[in-house]
Each structure stands twice: as C-alpha cells, then as structure tokens.
Motif scaffolding. Structure first.
Motif, mmCIF file in Angstrom:
data_model
loop_
_atom_site.group_PDB
_atom_site.id
_atom_site.type_symbol
_atom_site.label_atom_id
_atom_site.label_comp_id
_atom_site.label_asym_id
_atom_site.label_seq_id
_atom_site.Cartn_x
_atom_site.Cartn_y
_atom_site.Cartn_z
ATOM 1 N N THR A 184 0.807 -1.243 -0.133
ATOM 2 C CA THR A 184 -0.063 -0.003 -0.011
ATOM 3 C C THR A 184 0.966 1.284 -0.044
ATOM 4 O O THR A 184 0.367 2.313 -0.735
ATOM 5 C CB THR A 184 -1.023 0.017 1.039
ATOM 6 O OG1 THR A 184 -0.311 -0.273 2.356
ATOM 7 C CG2 THR A 184 -2.138 -0.618 0.865
ATOM 8 N N GLY A 185 2.092 1.009 0.792
ATOM 9 C CA GLY A 185 2.945 2.167 0.555
ATOM 10 C C GLY A 185 3.243 2.782 -0.805
ATOM 11 O O GLY A 185 3.346 3.691 -1.137
ATOM 12 N N ARG A 204 2.249 6.005 -2.708
ATOM 13 C CA ARG A 204 3.277 6.865 -3.488
ATOM 14 C C ARG A 204 2.983 7.202 -5.005
ATOM 15 O O ARG A 204 3.214 8.223 -5.497
ATOM 16 C CB ARG A 204 4.497 6.411 -3.138
ATOM 17 C CG ARG A 204 5.228 6.716 -1.646
ATOM 18 C CD ARG A 204 6.719 6.343 -1.345
ATOM 19 N NE ARG A 204 6.882 4.675 -1.459
ATOM 20 C CZ ARG A 204 6.617 4.050 -0.324
ATOM 21 N NH1 ARG A 204 6.147 4.642 0.940
ATOM 22 N NH2 ARG A 204 6.859 2.855 -0.271
ATOM 23 N N TYR A 244 -0.722 13.145 4.881
ATOM 24 C CA TYR A 244 -0.641 12.065 6.017
ATOM 25 C C TYR A 244 0.773 11.224 5.990
ATOM 26 O O TYR A 244 1.250 11.093 7.308
ATOM 27 C CB TYR A 244 -1.741 11.100 6.049
ATOM 28 C CG TYR A 244 -3.224 11.533 6.170
ATOM 29 C CD1 TYR A 244 -3.838 11.627 7.445
ATOM 30 C CD2 TYR A 244 -3.888 12.129 5.042
ATOM 31 C CE1 TYR A 244 -5.028 12.054 7.630
ATOM 32 C CE2 TYR A 244 -5.426 12.762 5.315
ATOM 33 C CZ TYR A 244 -5.619 12.683 6.708
ATOM 34 O OH TYR A 244 -6.946 13.405 6.956
ATOM 35 N N ARG A 303 -3.193 -2.251 8.571
ATOM 36 C CA ARG A 303 -2.651 -1.463 9.304
ATOM 37 C C ARG A 303 -3.249 -1.167 10.713
ATOM 38 O O ARG A 303 -2.752 -0.520 11.446
ATOM 39 C CB ARG A 303 -1.775 -0.180 8.784
ATOM 40 C CG ARG A 303 -0.372 -0.363 8.558
ATOM 41 C CD ARG A 303 0.084 0.944 7.727
ATOM 42 N NE ARG A 303 1.335 1.456 7.652
ATOM 43 C CZ ARG A 303 1.939 1.053 6.731
ATOM 44 N NH1 ARG A 303 1.775 0.490 5.918
ATOM 45 N NH2 ARG A 303 3.194 1.624 7.021
ATOM 46 N N ARG A 331 13.281 7.910 0.336
ATOM 47 C CA ARG A 331 11.924 8.360 0.738
ATOM 48 C C ARG A 331 11.727 9.682 1.497
ATOM 49 O O ARG A 331 12.545 9.720 2.239
ATOM 50 C CB ARG A 331 11.488 7.040 1.338
ATOM 51 C CG ARG A 331 10.778 6.020 0.168
ATOM 52 C CD ARG A 331 10.190 4.812 1.077
ATOM 53 N NE ARG A 331 9.468 5.141 1.984
ATOM 54 C CZ ARG A 331 8.764 4.341 2.681
ATOM 55 N NH1 ARG A 331 8.772 3.101 2.538
ATOM 56 N NH2 ARG A 331 7.899 4.543 3.653
ATOM 57 N N ARG A 354 6.036 7.600 12.781
ATOM 58 C CA ARG A 354 5.732 6.438 12.095
ATOM 59 C C ARG A 354 5.506 5.074 12.961
ATOM 60 O O ARG A 354 4.841 4.148 13.181
ATOM 61 C CB ARG A 354 6.564 5.968 11.029
ATOM 62 C CG ARG A 354 5.913 6.927 9.615
ATOM 63 C CD ARG A 354 7.141 6.770 8.596
ATOM 64 N NE ARG A 354 7.318 5.535 7.851
ATOM 65 C CZ ARG A 354 8.646 5.261 7.258
ATOM 66 N NH1 ARG A 354 9.481 6.144 7.316
ATOM 67 N NH2 ARG A 354 8.765 4.358 6.713
HETATM 68 P P1 AMP Z 1 5.169 2.205 3.951
HETATM 69 O O1 AMP Z 1 5.833 2.366 2.466
HETATM 70 O O2 AMP Z 1 4.391 0.880 4.216
HETATM 71 O O3 AMP Z 1 6.230 2.432 5.052
HETATM 72 O O4 AMP Z 1 4.044 3.328 4.067
HETATM 73 C C1 AMP Z 1 4.395 4.821 4.014
HETATM 74 C C2 AMP Z 1 3.220 5.510 4.680
HETATM 75 O O5 AMP Z 1 1.943 5.209 3.808
HETATM 76 C C3 AMP Z 1 2.669 5.058 5.958
HETATM 77 O O6 AMP Z 1 3.683 5.859 6.986
HETATM 78 C C4 AMP Z 1 1.228 5.672 5.853
HETATM 79 O O7 AMP Z 1 1.227 7.129 5.848
HETATM 80 C C5 AMP Z 1 0.894 5.413 4.281
HETATM 81 N N1 AMP Z 1 0.240 3.944 4.456
HETATM 82 C C6 AMP Z 1 0.841 2.810 3.948
HETATM 83 N N2 AMP Z 1 0.003 1.794 4.122
HETATM 84 C C7 AMP Z 1 -1.114 2.369 4.722
HETATM 85 C C8 AMP Z 1 -2.226 1.633 5.283
HETATM 86 N N3 AMP Z 1 -2.582 0.285 5.322
HETATM 87 N N4 AMP Z 1 -3.106 2.536 5.928
HETATM 88 C C9 AMP Z 1 -2.854 3.852 6.159
HETATM 89 N N5 AMP Z 1 -1.835 4.546 5.723
HETATM 90 C C10 AMP Z 1 -0.849 3.954 4.910
#
Ligand code: AMP
Length: 217
Positions: A33-34, A38, A54, A90, A164, A175
C-alpha cells in the motif's frame, strides 16, 4: 488453493526486501500500500493529493482511501491465484475491511491465509530507516551502512538511488508511534485467529529468507 500472505511488522523490519524476492519465486504479486500511495501521489490523483500530508506526518492515510486502493488492486487478474500484502492491514479496522474484501472476491472458496509477523526490536529500526535508499528504476532496497551498492548513489542495475521523503528521523519516529498504537494490536488479533506465524526478523537477509521459507511451509 489460492495463497494469501500478509506481512506484518514495524517500519523497516525487512518486509519489503523479503517480499520482493518471495513474490518472484512464488509468482505472486507484491501488493504494497505504501508504494501504491506513493504512485498515486506522483500521478496527482485525488487520492494521492489527500494522502500526501498524512504520509509526510507519518500518520495513517484515511481508511476509505486505502480500502478503495487495495480493493481495486486485489481485483486485478494477477491476484487471482493469490498475493503477498505488505503494509496492509495496518489497524484492526483495516483487518476487518480485508476480510470483507476477501469474502467479496473469494466467496466461500477455501483460501490459504497466513500472516507472517516480522518480530524485531525497535532500537535497530530507526537506523535502518535513516540509511535506507531504494532504486528508482527496479525498486531494490539498499542500506548505506550494511548493504551498499557497488557504486555510490547508483543501483547495481544502473538506476538512481533515492531516499523516501518520509525516511527522516522525525517522520520515522512518528511512524513508529503510529505502528505501536494502531498496527501492533494486529499481532494479538491474528494470533487469536490462529493464522499468525512469528518470524525472528534479526540477522542477514539470507538468514531471514531461510526462516521465512519455514514459516510459509
Ligand atoms: P510504507 O511504505 O509501508 O512504510 O508506508 C508509508 C506511509 O504510507 C505510511 O507511513 C502511511 O502514512 C501510508 N500507508 C501505507 N499503508 C497504509 C495503510 N494500510 N493504511 C494507512 N496508511 C498507509
């Protein structure tokens, strides 16, 4: 049987590194999802525009946005035989949403559903985040201290290495707080459901890979 894996763990616990390799070996898509968020930000979509602030704060993006993005992705043809989820769910709310989506997509068909928990102490993680770089072309993840590319700033594939925006100390701390408040309760949630596999996520990429093979079975 359709194979659905969820990778659960704090930021920088190694989920992305292991998922990329596992995804290639198993022929299952890596749904992260990240990265999807992005990409939405880069594409300037309405979801991306809303998600941006966010992500920059280290907070969770509103659930409606993430649920729509994930459902859309899981409905694509390459997910028909299964997928590896990284970064979703999450929160307990998102875990319930995942169950609803699974019922909508899979109906009563049996699914091999496992959650792999990347268990690792927090003190090693902040440093991993600050030194993390990834390739803009192939997505490979490096660490400027422990897993360096052959040439500074350049991926071994020739792509440019970037950091990032949310991999700075201040956002990283936020985080972790978000993780402990909202995501960590999922460990107990999935344990209760009998689908959680604990993975000792300390050690070399190769050691963790071997443990992962055992956990998946
Ligand atoms: P990550 O790449 O998984 O570290 O995600 C980076 C950022 O994307 C997180 O700090 C959140 O702000 C957002 N994000 C990623 N996945 C989710 C999710 N399942 N629910 C809400 N926000 C998300």
């Amino acid at each position: 049987m359709k194979k659905e894996l969820v990778f659960l763990g704090p930021p920088a616990s190694g989920k992305g590194t292991q998922t990329s390799r596992l995804s290639q070996e198993m022929g299952l898509p890596h749904v992260d999802t990240g990265s999807l968020l992005r990409a939405a930000i880069q594409g300037g979509t309405p979801e991306g525009i809303e998600a941006k602030s966010y992500i920059e704060k280290g907070a969770l993006v509103p659930v409606e946005i993430v649920a729509a993005i994930i459902k859309n992705r899981l409905l694509q043809a390459d997910c028909a035989n299964g997928f590896i989820l990284d970064g979703f769910p999450r929160s307990v709310e998102q875990a319930n949403i995942l169950e609803t989506i699974r019922t909508e997509i899979d109906g009563a068909n049996p699914v091999d559903f496992k959650v792999i928990y990347f268990d690792i102490p927090q003190d090693v993680l902040l440093e991993r985040i600050i030194y993390r770089r990834s390739c803009a072309a192939c997505g490979k993840i490096y660490n400027l201290k422990t897993l360096k590319p052959k040439q500074d700033g350049i991926c071994d594939c020739g792509g440019e290495l970037t950091q990032r925006k949310d991999d700075n100390e201040e956002t990283a701390r936020a985080r972790f707080e978000t993780y402990f408040n909202e995501t960590a309760p999922l460990v107990e949630y999935y344990k209760q459901k009998g689908v959680l596999k604990n993975l000792d996520a300390q050690g070399s990429v190769e050691e963790i890979w071997n443990r992962l093979q055992e956990a998946i079975g």
